[in-house]
Design a protein around this motif. Structure first.
Motif: not given
Length: 351
Positions: A3, A5, A38-40, A68, A70, A92
């Motif tokens: 992931s 960010g 947060p949008h994933d 992914e 975020k 987040h």
């Protein structure tokens, strides 16, 4: 799943970049804190090798590895104290493996800047200071607990934890990231695991992306990656013929960014190949065969016996597993074998 960010000041272009990466229409408005939750978005990691292998064996199912992204709300000065819903946003960021800092490097009077100026160097300083101060607060709160544990325990690691924590706290108090304190190569693995469990923001890998445009500022700030995010977003909606007019330098930006994330995290890919399924798997460089096998299932690591390994180039050159084997390119590797990027593996376990 890996992931990443997306972090930056408000109106830096994070949400537009997120939309570009994930093809999702999240809000990207001209006012601070347009993004709160947060949008994933999950994106397939492009790999031409997977395509070639799938075609060669005429596999029924092709499975790429995923990454992914975020889209995390914009930070502002004072975020570590809760400014701009800062505590919520910082929590987040703790969930991600890599921080991608998006910095505004363009002038545009129609898009406001929370600090009423365009200076990516100062923006970077604000963002890193907020991450560092948030980590400092965590370490300050942790110290009394560590001291109490050391007083009650006879284990040597209890005192070592205090020493490590003090050194990290010293770095943070000087507005230096926690990652500036390097662990000694002889450090006990349990201490290394404990440090990782702290999940400090400035211990995470960090990349910087400069959001530019044709009228951008002439900044001396060197980003790891520069992108005209708005132009790329517009290009993504064009036909292939229209895209060709912009030249090769405007192509494949998303793929290049993903590859930079992989490189920063020191990750590579191996493959399992078969008629039913051909799949890409992510592993950390330096991992042994059992560790890589464990990505598929923990039992493969626990009961590992051996791995049949063929390099990607040998597999392609000799037209598959049979040809590679006949030409002596299939190797039986044991527990100490360190995986190479592009290895094609078939695992044997005792389970």
């Amino acid at each position: 799943m890996l992931s990443v960010g997306l972090v930056g000041l408000p109106n830096a272009g994070k949400s537009t970049l997120f939309n570009l990466l994930t093809k999702r229409g999240v809000p990207a408005e001209n006012f601070p804190f347009c993004t709160i939750d947060p949008h994933d978005g999950v994106v397939q990691v492009p790999d031409e090798r997977l395509d070639s292998l799938s075609k060669m064996v005429e596999t029924k199912k092709r499975v790429p590895t995923n990454i992914e992204f975020k889209d995390i709300a914009g930070l502002v000065a004072g975020a570590h104290k809760g400014e701009g819903l800062g505590n919520q946003f910082l929590s987040h960021i703790r969930e991600v493996d890599l921080i991608l800092i998006v910095l505004r490097k363009f002038e545009n009077s129609k898009i406001s800047h929370v600090e009423n100026r365009v200076n990516p160097t100062e923006d970077q300083e604000i963002l890193m200071a907020e991450l560092t101060l948030a980590d400092e607060k965590i370490m300050e709160n942790l110290m009394p607990k560590l001291e109490k544990e050391a007083a009650q325990s006879k284990e040597k690691n209890a005192k070592i934890k205090i020493t490590v924590a003090e050194k990290i706290l010293t770095k943070l108090s000087q507005l230096q990231p926690a990652s500036d304190h390097k662990m000694d190569s002889s450090t006990d693995f349990e201490i290394i695991k404990w440090r990782r469990s702290l999940n400090l923001l400035t211990d995470k890998p960090i990349l910087t992306l400069g959001n530019i445009n044709d009228g951008g500022v002439n900044s001396k700030f060197n980003s790891d990656f520069d992108v005209d995010i708005l132009l790329e977003a517009e290009l993504s909606e064009m036909s292939e013929k229209e895209k060709a007019e912009f030249g090769d330098e405007k192509k494949d930006v998303v793929n290049k960014l993903i590859r930079k994330c992989y490189k920063k995290l020191d990750l590579s890919t191996y493959f399992t190949v078969g008629i039913e399924e051909t799949r890409a798997w992510t592993f950390t460089n330096g991992w042994t065969a059992p560790q890589a096998a464990g990505v598929i299932h923990s039992d493969f690591e626990k009961f590992f016996v051996t791995g049949e390994i063929i390099s990607y180039n040998d597999f392609i050159e000799h037209d598959g597993r049979k040809g590679a084997s006949e030409n002596g390119k299939l190797r039986l590797e044991g527990r100490k074998y360190r995986m190479e990027d592009g290895d094609i593996a078939e695992w044997k376990s005792a389970s």
